[in-house]
Design an enzyme around this catalytic site. Sequence first.
Site, PDB file in Angstrom:
ATOM      1  N   HIS A 142       3.413  -6.428   5.825  1.00 28.70           N
ATOM      2  CA  HIS A 142       2.531  -5.431   6.167  1.00 28.70           C
ATOM      3  C   HIS A 142       2.300  -5.022   7.500  1.00 28.70           C
ATOM      4  O   HIS A 142       2.536  -3.917   7.993  1.00 28.70           O
ATOM      5  CB  HIS A 142       1.116  -5.398   5.579  1.00 28.70           C
ATOM      6  CG  HIS A 142       0.326  -4.165   5.616  1.00 28.70           C
ATOM      7  ND1 HIS A 142       0.511  -3.190   5.133  1.00 28.70           N
ATOM      8  CD2 HIS A 142      -0.856  -4.174   6.543  1.00 28.70           C
ATOM      9  CE1 HIS A 142      -0.458  -2.021   5.620  1.00 28.70           C
ATOM     10  NE2 HIS A 142      -1.250  -2.712   6.520  1.00 28.70           N
ATOM     11  N   ASN A 183       0.909  -1.143   0.076  1.00 26.01           N
ATOM     12  CA  ASN A 183       0.105  -0.049  -0.042  1.00 26.01           C
ATOM     13  C   ASN A 183       0.862   1.345   0.077  1.00 26.01           C
ATOM     14  O   ASN A 183       0.329   2.522  -0.628  1.00 26.01           O
ATOM     15  CB  ASN A 183      -0.867  -0.077   1.186  1.00 26.01           C
ATOM     16  CG  ASN A 183      -0.362  -0.382   2.380  1.00 26.01           C
ATOM     17  OD1 ASN A 183       0.633  -1.194   2.615  1.00 26.01           O
ATOM     18  ND2 ASN A 183      -0.484   0.614   3.307  1.00 26.01           N
ATOM     19  N   HIS A 184       1.999   1.271   0.282  1.00 27.15           N
ATOM     20  CA  HIS A 184       2.941   2.339   0.296  1.00 27.15           C
ATOM     21  C   HIS A 184       3.721   2.495  -0.695  1.00 27.15           C
ATOM     22  O   HIS A 184       4.733   3.521  -0.692  1.00 27.15           O
ATOM     23  CB  HIS A 184       3.846   2.281   1.601  1.00 27.15           C
ATOM     24  CG  HIS A 184       3.098   2.731   3.091  1.00 27.15           C
ATOM     25  ND1 HIS A 184       2.849   3.844   3.324  1.00 27.15           N
ATOM     26  CD2 HIS A 184       2.821   1.994   4.093  1.00 27.15           C
ATOM     27  CE1 HIS A 184       2.202   4.029   4.315  1.00 27.15           C
ATOM     28  NE2 HIS A 184       2.017   2.685   4.922  1.00 27.15           N
TER      29      HIS A 184
HETATM   30 FE   LIG Z   1       2.025  -2.076   4.111  1.00 25.59          FE
END
Ligand SMILES: [Fe+2]
Length: 273
Positions: free
Chosen positions: A175, A67-68
């Site tokens: 994560h 997600n980053h």
């Molecule tokens: Fe992440």
Amino acid sequence: MRILFIGDIFGRPGRELARRAIGALRKHRGVEFVVANVENAAGGFGVTRELAESLLDDGVDVMTSGNHIWDRKEAIDYVQLEPRLLRPANFPAGVPGRGTCVARSAGEPVAVINVMGRVFMTPFDDPFAVVNRELTALAGEARIVLVDFHAEATSEKLAMGWYLDDRVTAVVGTHTHVQTADARVLPGGTAYITDVGMTGPHDSIIGVETGAALGRFLTGLPTRFEAATANPRFNGVVIDADPATGRARAIERLDLTGRDLDAIVAGAPAAGS
Ligand SMILES: [Fe+2]
């Protein structure tokens, strides 16, 4: 084939420890192939081309993310130039980059697939269907197949492990930045761990300086997150895979300090001796 998978490399402390660990484990533990999740390598948020290239120089073969990945805008261009930097395969159609690559270790092809979960995260395409699509596209190109499932929920990660058991060499979770104690080889020969953990500062709240992160919980006020630095630890797993079948023989969990790495370099017998 011994494969090292490095849990989310966080900031400078994580990068420095990862570099030392790769050298030590390649030389003294027979590691031949290295995958690292790098989405927090740049001060905890994203990755730059410069940092990615130095990680490749340090001995990383394939870099995964989650997600980053777009936190540093330059990654949008860089993923199109560097096939060894993956973004989740289940990002929407048309997003730059790719979620799968095939690299080589001593001539043996090794496929790496990166997907992201949907529970408590931005719900992109179905990761289960997308993994099927990616495996079909590989068409047997590699017997060794590694899956980085970048996800929040333990249940979703376990579901992926069982879904892919007997079909891939390993499903490793990333994560959460907290290593889980459930590393095992599933009955069909797939190595599994819910989360590899974080290579970075462990006196922190998942890598972030504790004062700022705690303040947000206590007050709800916006705070600027800074990467922590104290108590760096190396988190990873070593997977022993059979290149003839693609099955995992063993998975070993690593949670090491710099001093532990020094001990490996100083005292451990070389691999195979
Ligand atoms: Fe992440």
